[in-house]
Design a protein around this motif. Structure first.
Motif, mmCIF file in Angstrom:
data_model
loop_
_atom_site.group_PDB
_atom_site.id
_atom_site.type_symbol
_atom_site.label_atom_id
_atom_site.label_comp_id
_atom_site.label_asym_id
_atom_site.label_seq_id
_atom_site.Cartn_x
_atom_site.Cartn_y
_atom_site.Cartn_z
ATOM 1 N N THR A 1 0.806 -1.221 0.000
ATOM 2 C CA THR A 1 0.000 0.000 0.000
ATOM 3 C C THR A 1 0.840 1.271 0.000
ATOM 4 O OG1 THR A 1 -0.175 -0.215 2.417
ATOM 5 C CG2 THR A 1 -2.019 -1.039 1.102
ATOM 6 N N GLY A 2 2.164 1.144 0.161
ATOM 7 C CA GLY A 2 3.033 2.315 0.058
ATOM 8 C C GLY A 2 3.532 2.860 1.374
ATOM 9 N N LYS A 3 3.560 2.050 2.415
ATOM 10 C CA LYS A 3 4.032 2.531 3.724
ATOM 11 C C LYS A 3 5.500 2.941 3.669
ATOM 12 C CE LYS A 3 3.127 -1.282 5.917
ATOM 13 N NZ LYS A 3 2.730 -2.080 4.732
ATOM 14 N N THR A 4 6.329 2.057 3.115
ATOM 15 C CA THR A 4 7.763 2.341 3.053
ATOM 16 C C THR A 4 8.043 3.558 2.190
ATOM 17 O OG1 THR A 4 8.353 0.017 3.414
ATOM 18 C CG2 THR A 4 10.005 1.412 2.374
ATOM 19 N N HIS A 5 7.327 3.687 1.086
ATOM 20 C CA HIS A 5 7.512 4.847 0.208
ATOM 21 C C HIS A 5 7.135 6.126 0.940
ATOM 22 C CE1 HIS A 5 7.425 6.088 -4.315
ATOM 23 N NE2 HIS A 5 8.117 6.937 -3.575
ATOM 24 N N ALA A 6 6.065 6.091 1.707
ATOM 25 C CA ALA A 6 5.601 7.291 2.414
ATOM 26 C C ALA A 6 6.614 7.747 3.463
ATOM 27 C CB ALA A 6 4.243 7.026 3.065
ATOM 28 N N VAL A 7 7.135 6.813 4.271
ATOM 29 C CA VAL A 7 8.073 7.220 5.317
ATOM 30 C C VAL A 7 9.427 7.574 4.726
ATOM 31 C CG1 VAL A 7 6.902 5.963 7.154
ATOM 32 C CG2 VAL A 7 8.681 4.806 5.825
ATOM 33 N N SER A 8 9.802 6.951 3.595
ATOM 34 C CA SER A 8 11.062 7.320 2.938
ATOM 35 C C SER A 8 10.976 8.751 2.409
ATOM 36 C CB SER A 8 11.367 6.347 1.800
ATOM 37 O OG SER A 8 11.552 5.031 2.285
ATOM 38 N N PRO B 1 13.178 15.659 21.966
ATOM 39 C CA PRO B 1 13.815 15.735 20.640
ATOM 40 C C PRO B 1 13.450 14.585 19.713
ATOM 41 C CG PRO B 1 15.423 16.045 22.417
ATOM 42 C CD PRO B 1 14.177 15.530 23.044
ATOM 43 N N PHE B 2 12.902 13.486 20.250
ATOM 44 C CA PHE B 2 12.640 12.301 19.439
ATOM 45 C C PHE B 2 11.172 12.235 19.012
ATOM 46 C CE2 PHE B 2 16.609 11.128 21.379
ATOM 47 C CZ PHE B 2 17.224 10.317 20.449
ATOM 48 N N ILE B 3 10.976 11.898 17.739
ATOM 49 C CA ILE B 3 9.646 11.648 17.191
ATOM 50 C C ILE B 3 9.659 10.256 16.589
ATOM 51 C CG2 ILE B 3 7.915 12.353 15.493
ATOM 52 C CD1 ILE B 3 9.084 15.179 15.690
ATOM 53 N N VAL B 4 8.699 9.430 16.967
ATOM 54 C CA VAL B 4 8.671 8.031 16.534
ATOM 55 C C VAL B 4 7.510 7.824 15.553
ATOM 56 C CG1 VAL B 4 8.385 5.626 17.265
ATOM 57 C CG2 VAL B 4 9.706 7.216 18.678
ATOM 58 N N LYS B 5 7.818 7.238 14.411
ATOM 59 C CA LYS B 5 6.817 6.832 13.435
ATOM 60 C C LYS B 5 7.011 5.339 13.165
ATOM 61 C CE LYS B 5 5.656 11.214 12.661
ATOM 62 N NZ LYS B 5 4.335 11.808 12.943
ATOM 63 N N ILE B 6 5.925 4.590 13.180
ATOM 64 C CA ILE B 6 5.979 3.134 12.999
ATOM 65 C C ILE B 6 5.081 2.746 11.831
ATOM 66 C CG2 ILE B 6 5.419 0.909 14.057
ATOM 67 C CD1 ILE B 6 5.982 2.194 16.778
ATOM 68 N N THR B 7 5.576 1.907 10.936
ATOM 69 C CA THR B 7 4.724 1.335 9.903
ATOM 70 C C THR B 7 4.436 -0.116 10.269
ATOM 71 O OG1 THR B 7 6.463 0.458 8.435
ATOM 72 C CG2 THR B 7 5.894 2.787 8.213
ATOM 73 N N ALA B 8 3.188 -0.518 10.122
ATOM 74 C CA ALA B 8 2.799 -1.849 10.590
ATOM 75 C C ALA B 8 1.586 -2.351 9.820
ATOM 76 C CB ALA B 8 2.485 -1.811 12.093
ATOM 77 N N ILE B 9 1.437 -3.660 9.818
ATOM 78 C CA ILE B 9 0.222 -4.306 9.337
ATOM 79 C C ILE B 9 -0.657 -4.533 10.561
ATOM 80 C CG2 ILE B 9 -0.750 -6.321 8.180
ATOM 81 C CD1 ILE B 9 1.959 -6.661 6.780
ATOM 82 N N GLU B 10 -1.827 -3.949 10.567
ATOM 83 C CA GLU B 10 -2.649 -3.926 11.779
ATOM 84 C C GLU B 10 -2.945 -5.321 12.304
ATOM 85 O OE1 GLU B 10 -6.793 -1.822 13.378
ATOM 86 O OE2 GLU B 10 -6.252 -1.755 11.257
ATOM 87 N N GLN B 11 -3.260 -6.254 11.397
ATOM 88 C CA GLN B 11 -3.652 -7.588 11.827
ATOM 89 C C GLN B 11 -2.468 -8.420 12.322
ATOM 90 O OE1 GLN B 11 -4.574 -6.211 8.815
ATOM 91 N NE2 GLN B 11 -6.525 -5.549 9.695
ATOM 92 N N GLN B 12 -1.254 -7.920 12.153
ATOM 93 C CA GLN B 12 -0.071 -8.668 12.564
ATOM 94 C C GLN B 12 0.738 -7.926 13.625
ATOM 95 O OE1 GLN B 12 2.252 -9.845 9.135
ATOM 96 N NE2 GLN B 12 0.468 -10.558 8.024
#
Length: 533
Positions: A53-60, A258-269
């Motif tokens: 769905t483009g998670k990696t592309h979005a965070v990159s 100073p830290f901001i955390v963003k996580i990409t994940a598959i909800e069902q997993q």
């Protein structure tokens, strides 16, 4: 054999995975579906989305953007953290110990990422103690202790010796004399030996307060306003240790300004919080500790917003085909997204069919288009080619996930045969109380079922709320062709005067046609129970 049209050849060369692209290409080929602005905030967030769905592309893209304004972006792929035997093997150690190994590797990558950032831009160093603080972080994650019994033994040894003697000497010379001698020797030697024996296994120990302090002090030595920690592919971490990773983030990283955390994940997993055997919760709470209101699963489904979905995928292909190309390499006539449809597809309907077949998943769209382009060769991509390619993509990719889940595959067949048979729709209703059904979510995760709308109120079921689900385009075509033969064909003429035939068995969503198409999962599960005599 005729050659391939330039636009078709270019479509077949589009990388399907974001990590195959460089940073500049990722930024240039990114098409915002509406998530970029919501993601570019100082809030800690989880970005949900199924594979492709483009998670990696979005965070990159996000990392590239924040780097341009002077912040530090650390994009860490969790698939590269830890080792197979040290993290994934439950027999190698307990869940806390495997989590500790993972955290040590993760923090090591954070340390290396910060070092690489200052090597590329020395102006990021604001305090000369940066190197010392970097070593302090390393020291905080390398504490190894031995868990087990400790045996201490003391051995003592003492040695004494004494030697006495006397002598008498007389001389009878012209000058008589007498010499008397007396001597004594005494020696003492002692030795104590301390022996310590440890019986047990070495264990990594992480003191969260030490790690948090080291991170805080390290951040203070940098001129960057913020450090964005992007944890991609969260679902690749074994589920039993995911809550421990979440607990670490909650204690050591989330509280640090100073830290901001963003996580990409598959909800069902994903499991961010769980209860231990001591009946205490570990991990962070979604909504309270970290936001979880972003999902890419529902952004680009054709039936939700046809115009928006069409524009998104037209921009997606246009940017991929023109990224990095100069006037000498760019496809002749491809000057704007609308030209893509004119050059590569028989008509607008053929491109719309591609968008429908993708079901909002960019990776699926790229694979289907590439296969159709290969089939078209020097011609244009038509609706029949899209349908054949979608069926092929289902058989070669999505059906594999179902082979290991016979019950889920049985549910898909049952839906087609008993829920939507005879109706001019491939959508159906699921009561909200069944939204978390294991088999249903397995089909959703495999991209065989898609959610088109949530919280739908059906007139025939007052007081109840339903989710509208759609059977995947490729799965529907595959099953219709194998279970029920198409009932008819529709002739069409494209813009170039070419003629062809299109079957009519992939209907669009029509809520009026599915009001009685309600999936009763309890009935299906009852049919699967073994019969007793």
């Amino acid at each position: 054999m005729t050659g391939m049209a330039p636009v078709n050849r270019a479509i077949t060369k589009i990388p399907s995975r974001a990590e195959k692209r460089g940073t500049v290409e990722l930024r240039d080929t990114f098409v915002d579906s509406g998530v970029a602005e919501q993601l570019d905030t100082v809030d800690h967030q989880v970005l949900y989305g199924r594979r492709g769905t483009g998670k990696t592309h979005a965070v990159s893209y996000l990392v590239a953007e924040i780097g341009n304004r002077g912040d530090i972006g650390l994009n860490i792929d969790l698939r590269t953290v830890g080792s197979l035997d040290g993290v994934s093997d439950p027999d190698s150690a307990s869940a806390p110990q495997r989590a500790a190994r993972l955290l040590v590797d993760l923090l090591g990558q954070v340390r290396d990422g910060l070092l690489d950032a200052v090597l590329e831009d020395e102006e990021l160093i604001e305090d000369a103690s940066f190197v010392d603080k970097l070593d302090g972080l390393l020291a905080s994650i390398t504490d190894v202790r031995v868990a087990g019994d400790v045996e201490v033994s003391v051995e003592a040894e003492r040695k004494d010796s004494t030697k006495d003697g006397a002598s008498l000497k007389a001389s009878f010379t012209p000058k008589p004399g007498l010499e008397v001698g007396l001597n004594a020797e005494s020696a003492r030697e002692g030795r104590n030996l301390l022996r310590e024996t440890r019986r047990g296994a070495e264990r990594l120990t992480l003191n969260f307060s030490d790690v948090a302090r080291a991170l805080r002090e390290l951040a203070r030595t940098l001129s960057s306003r913020r450090i964005w920690l992007i944890l991609d592919e969260w679902s690749s971490v074994p589920r039993d240790i995911q809550p421990y990773l979440a607990e670490f983030l909650k204690r050591c990283v989330l509280p640090l300004t100073p830290f901001i955390v963003k996580i990409t994940a598959i909800e069902q997993q994903s499991t961010f919080r769980t209860m231990t055997s001591q009946e205490t919760f570990i991990g962070f709470e979604l909504g309270a500790d970290i936001g979880a209101n972003l999902t890419l699963d529902d952004f680009m489904v054709y039936e939700k917003n046809e115009a928006r979905a069409r524009d998104f995928f037209a921009d997606l292909f246009f940017k991929h085909l023109t990224s990095g190309a100069d006037d000498g390499k760019q496809i002749e006539g491809l000057d704007e997204p609308a030209d893509l449809i004119r050059l590569g597809f028989t008509d607008t309907r053929a491109f719309d069919e591609l968008v429908k077949a993708a079901e909002g998943v960019p990776r699926d769209a790229i694979y289907i288009a590439a296969h159709a382009a290969m089939q078209a060769r020097d011609g244009k991509i038509s609706v029949p080619l899209i349908r054949d390619s979608a069926r092929n993509w289902f058989q070669t990719d999505k059906a594999r996930a179902l082979r290991s889940q016979p019950q889920a595959d049985g549910l898909l067949k049952w839906i087609i045969e008993n829920v939507i048979r005879g109706k001019k729709a491939r959508a159906f209703l699921v009561n909200e109380r069944d939204a978390d059904n294991r088999l249903l979510l397995s089909l959703f995760d495999a991209r065989v079922l898609h959610i088109a709308r949530r919280g739908y109120s059906a007139q025939d079921h007052p007081g109840e709320r339903f989710d509208v689900w759609i059977i995947d385009y490729g799965a529907y075509v595959d099953r219709i062709n194998t279970i029920y033969a198409p009932q008819g064909l529709l002739p069409f003429d494209n813009l170039d005067g070419e003629q062809g035939y299109v079957d009519l068995d992939v209907p669009v969503q029509d809520l009026r046609a599915i009001r009685r198409a309600v999936l009763d999962i309890a009935e299906f599960e009852a049919r699967q129970l073994p019969r007793t005599t």
